[in-house]
Design an enzyme around this catalytic site. Structure first.
Site, PDB file in Angstrom:
ATOM      1  N   ASP A 310       0.867  -1.170   0.000  1.00 60.17           N
ATOM      2  CA  ASP A 310       0.000   0.000   0.000  1.00 60.17           C
ATOM      3  C   ASP A 310       0.910   1.227   0.000  1.00 60.17           C
ATOM      4  O   ASP A 310       1.930   1.247   0.676  1.00 60.17           O
ATOM      5  CB  ASP A 310      -0.881  -0.001   1.251  1.00 60.17           C
ATOM      6  CG  ASP A 310      -1.701   1.265   1.360  1.00 60.17           C
ATOM      7  OD1 ASP A 310      -2.385   1.606   0.387  1.00 60.17           O
ATOM      8  OD2 ASP A 310      -1.633   1.919   2.417  1.00 60.17           O
ATOM      9  N   ASP A 540      -1.197  -0.297   6.563  1.00 60.11           N
ATOM     10  CA  ASP A 540      -1.328   0.299   7.891  1.00 60.11           C
ATOM     11  C   ASP A 540      -2.723   0.810   8.192  1.00 60.11           C
ATOM     12  O   ASP A 540      -2.996   1.261   9.301  1.00 60.11           O
ATOM     13  CB  ASP A 540      -0.321   1.456   8.049  1.00 60.11           C
ATOM     14  CG  ASP A 540      -0.671   2.643   7.166  1.00 60.11           C
ATOM     15  OD1 ASP A 540      -1.401   2.449   6.165  1.00 60.11           O
ATOM     16  OD2 ASP A 540      -0.214   3.758   7.473  1.00 60.11           O
ATOM     17  N   ASP A 544      -6.690  -1.672   4.307  1.00 67.95           N
ATOM     18  CA  ASP A 544      -5.759  -2.765   3.991  1.00 67.95           C
ATOM     19  C   ASP A 544      -6.093  -4.056   4.731  1.00 67.95           C
ATOM     20  O   ASP A 544      -5.488  -5.095   4.458  1.00 67.95           O
ATOM     21  CB  ASP A 544      -4.322  -2.359   4.351  1.00 67.95           C
ATOM     22  CG  ASP A 544      -3.884  -1.094   3.661  1.00 67.95           C
ATOM     23  OD1 ASP A 544      -4.153  -0.950   2.461  1.00 67.95           O
ATOM     24  OD2 ASP A 544      -3.291  -0.227   4.340  1.00 67.95           O
TER      25      ASP A 544
END
Length: 785
Positions: A310, A540, A544
């Site tokens: 990400d 984080d 996600d």
């Protein structure tokens, strides 16, 4: 809590009320600790099936020695028990140290719950939450207790409970369940159930997603041990009666021979070796502030060939800076700043974008908020309505102005260097599907790149690991970030309007995916796994979580949301992306060294099974006694397997684990069997004594073991050279000066001459078997060369 207390939720519980509930046991608790207790560690290492079997075999040897008047023989032939006890003690010590490190690091990363007590908000541990507590929940929080919303509105994801990934809107009076997590919004909720009364029975099952360990090593060993445990007792019974016939009904010799055969079959070092090496890896990784939440995740990460990143918080620091505001024609910058000040003051969002705006415009605003829609990663915008001003939308231009080519073309100019948001106004009431929007201006926001990101990306690319960036941001913005961190010649695509089939079809053609929803992140990971890849995911945020849960190895940053940490196998406690290469290197060291050492341990099991079958079929006295096997295995297998398993090793992990160790072990084992059969033929042809033939069997078996160890140690370094010379010198010393203790005959010229003849034959056969094995196993697995 009574009705008055519910109405006055601003004050929460008092200290006295909390204490009263704690006394009654009405607090939340985790009755499944994160790691095994010390008692469980001792029990799992000592009280095993094979340890129990070894104890029985040792008792049988000792008893046979006493009843036959050969007590010393009985005692020394029980020495194999010492190796097992020492191995178990070492494994226990390492696992206890590993447990203490994991517990300490877990405490550092443990999520806390915000509650209101005595009229003030405070943070408490999960097991300090009591019945009727008022929890303050916001985006990213894991819901640890069943509760009822008293105030506010938020979107909740219940994927861990129901499997449904779409967020559900919850408002005043609605129930929320433990195990779910907050996607957006802020609420206060009253705890209705604690402990086992929660919908998800315990915190461990609810607040933490438990993924089955994906361990190729342990699965391989378990299958092998299951087969051995199934056959070892029947083989032992048959072997005993065969030895009774071979020794003319000599009970003591039959027991000694049977025990020697069975202890050779037991690969007791396999599981101990694996758990010890992995425990040492946990200790090493703790130095880099890496919390290993599942022991076998290092093995999984070492096998990873695709890593999905990400962008926000991983490649970037998760911080953003508002660089410039570009107003639309006939719109004053001051008016845009006035609206942004309203967003900054009233927004409940805590994402990096809103923080960047708040840094610039968190001032006293005279606007009066009417309603708001918190930011959601699936919507890609937040919204707010103000009295006398109207409704305003702040978010992705592709979403708010889909199909508006003029606006989108302008956005593209800025997206080469910035993340671009738009501020828009509507005269209609606030809506999650807004229409008739008027553009007020563009916000140019810049990501702060992590210093270590470029080196880490380069490392993965050099190691043959495919790097894919999947982000909710605009694809041009993400492509720019990718190029800034060293991903040259990359291509990207916007997947916001793609069907699931179209998303699957494009996975092999692109490296960067923009405007990805949380569900699409999960699908990308799942599709890659379906193509045969081992996939790691780093992230984080709450967007996600589903992908982290689905991946083979989820890696979370401690600075991110607690829901992301709870579903991940690895947590980077200092949120340092630079730790990942160290984790991969540690995983490779673990697997490659276990593979190398396991091939040593498996040699004994294979040749013992074959020799037992030969002895039973030919009705011959078994070729070794327990003390001789202790001498052979101690110097050629036991000591080197544990020391070599702790060496640095960064080779790529490839191929089928079990096939690779069998391919290395089989030629050695077959050579040992050939040697023993050859010695037996010499014995029958030339009338060699049992003592001499047994001594020759010991020497040739040990020599074959040392040659195999020599090949495993190549290329030699100082440690391997010193280890090899020590082991060889130790064996020679015991053979020459302690031969009586190890039940071998004194070395004479006759012994040396016969040994040299047999050695030449043995090495010729070993070379041919080794070539044949590599050829055949290469057909099954191309990585075996």
């Amino acid at each position: 809590m009574n009705q008055e207390k519910i109405t006055d939720f601003q004050s929460g519980l008092s200290t006295e009320e909390v204490h009263e509930r704690m006394q009654k046991g009405l607090n939340n608790y985790d009755d499944q600790p994160k790691t095994k207790t010390i008692k469980q560690i001792i029990t799992s290492n000592f009280f095993t099936y094979f340890n129990f079997l070894n104890i029985c075999l040792g008792a049988a040897v000792f008893s046979a020695g006493i009843f036959s008047g050969q007590m010393f023989q009985g005692i020394k032939n029980c020495l194999f028990m010492g190796v097992i006890i020492i191995n178990s003690i070492i494994s226990i010590i390492e696992e206890v140290i590993s447990k203490k490190i994991i517990d300490r690091l877990s405490l550092l990363s443990e999520s806390k719950v915000c509650v209101i007590r005595n009229g003030e908000s405070c943070e408490v541990l999960l097991d300090e939450v009591v019945l009727d507590d008022i929890m303050v929940l916001k985006a990213g929080n894991q819901i640890v207790c069943d509760a009822m919303i008293l105030d506010g509105e938020m979107e909740v994801n219940e994927a861990f409970i129901t499997g449904e990934s779409d967020p559900i809107l919850k408002g005043r009076g609605d129930s929320i369940l433990s195990g779910s997590f907050v996607v957006s919004g802020t609420s206060r909720a009253q705890v209705k159930h604690v402990g086992k009364e929660n919908y998800v029975s315990t915190i461990s099952a609810g607040a933490k997603y438990v993924k089955k360990a994906n361990s190729v090593i342990m699965d391989s060993f378990e299958r092998l041990l299951r087969i051995i445990s199934l056959f070892i007792i029947p083989i032992g019974i048959v072997m005993y009666f065969s030895q009774m016939n071979a020794t003319n009904m000599n009970v003591t010799e039959s027991i000694f021979a049977t025990v020697a055969a069975l202890i050779g079959m037991i690969p007791e070092g396999l599981v101990l070796l694996t758990s010890s090496v992995m425990a040492v890896s946990v200790i090493r990784l703790s130095r880099y502030k890496v919390l290993v939440q599942q022991l076998h995740s290092m093995e999984t990460l070492a096998r990873v060939d695709v890593i999905c990143l990400d962008k926000t918080g991983t490649l970037t620091e998760g911080k953003m800076a508002l660089k410039e505001i570009i107003p639309n024609s006939k719109v004053e910058v001051s008016y845009i700043e006035k609206i942004l000040a309203g967003f900054a003051k009233f927004s409940v969002d805590e994402n990096s974008t809103m923080k960047a705006i708040q840094e610039c415009y968190l001032v006293d605003s005279d606007l009066e908020k009417e309603k708001d829609i918190p930011f959601s990663s699936s919507r890609k915008f937040s919204a707010m309505s103000f009295s006398l001003e109207g409704a305003f939308y702040l978010g992705a231009p592709e979403i708010l102005f889909a199909g508006k080519k003029t606006i989108l073309n302008t956005v593209k100019k800025y997206q080469e260097n910035y993340r671009v948001l738009v501020l828009a106004k509507s005269n209609d009431s606030l809506s999650k599907k807004p229409e008739n929007l008027k553009l007020l201006g563009y916000l140019l926001i810049e990501d702060v790149i992590r210093m270590e990101a470029k080196d880490t990306i380069t490392y993965f690319q050099n190691q043959g690991v495919t790097v894919k960036i999947i982000s909710g941001d605009n694809v041009e913005t993400v492509l720019n970030i990718a190029k800034r961190v060293g991903m040259n010649h990359v291509s990207g695509i916007d997947v916001s309007q793609m069907s699931d089939d179209e998303l699957y079809d494009c996975l092999c053609d692109y490296d960067v995916y923009g405007r990805v929803t949380p569900r699409q992140k999960q699908l990308i990971v799942s599709y890659l796994q379906g193509m045969g890849h081992t996939v790691a995911m780093t992230g984080d945020g709450v967007n996600d979580v589903l992908a982290l849960k689905t991946s083979d190895c989820g890696i979370a940053l401690a600075s991110g949301s607690e829901s992301a940490r709870n579903v991940s196998q690895l947590v980077l406690l200092d949120s340092n992306f630079d730790s990942l290469p160290k984790v991969v290197a540690e995983g490779r060291r673990t697997i490659n060294n276990i593979e190398r050492s396991s091939s040593l341990l498996l040699v004994k099991t294979i040749y013992t099974v074959l020799l037992i079958l030969f002895s039973i079929i030919m009705t011959t006295k078994y070729f070794f006694v327990p003390i001789q096997l202790t001498l052979i295995t101690g110097f050629t297998i036991g000591i080197p397997s544990f020391i070599l398993a702790l060496e640095p090793n960064r080779d790529l992990v490839t191929g089928n684990f079990l096939l690779k160790i069998v391919s290395k072990s089989l030629p050695v084992s077959l050579t040992v069997v050939f040697n023993v059969i050859l010695i037996t033929a010499f014995k029958e042809t030339f009338g060699l004594s049992y003592s001499l033939s047994s001594t020759l069997s010991v020497f040739l078996t040990a020599t074959t073991g040392f040659i195999f160890l020599y090949r495993i140690c190549k290329p030699f370094n100082f440690l391997r050279t010193a280890l090899y010379l020590f082991l060889l010198g130790g064996f020679i010393y015991c053979s020459i000066f302690q031969y009586e203790f190890f039940s071998i005959s004194e070395i004479t010229n006759e012994t040396v001459l016969i040994f040299l003849v047999l050695y030449i034959c043995s090495m010729y056969v070993f070379d041919k078997l080794n070539r044949l094995s590599r050829f055949l196993f290469h057909k099954l697995d191309a990585s075996i060369v």
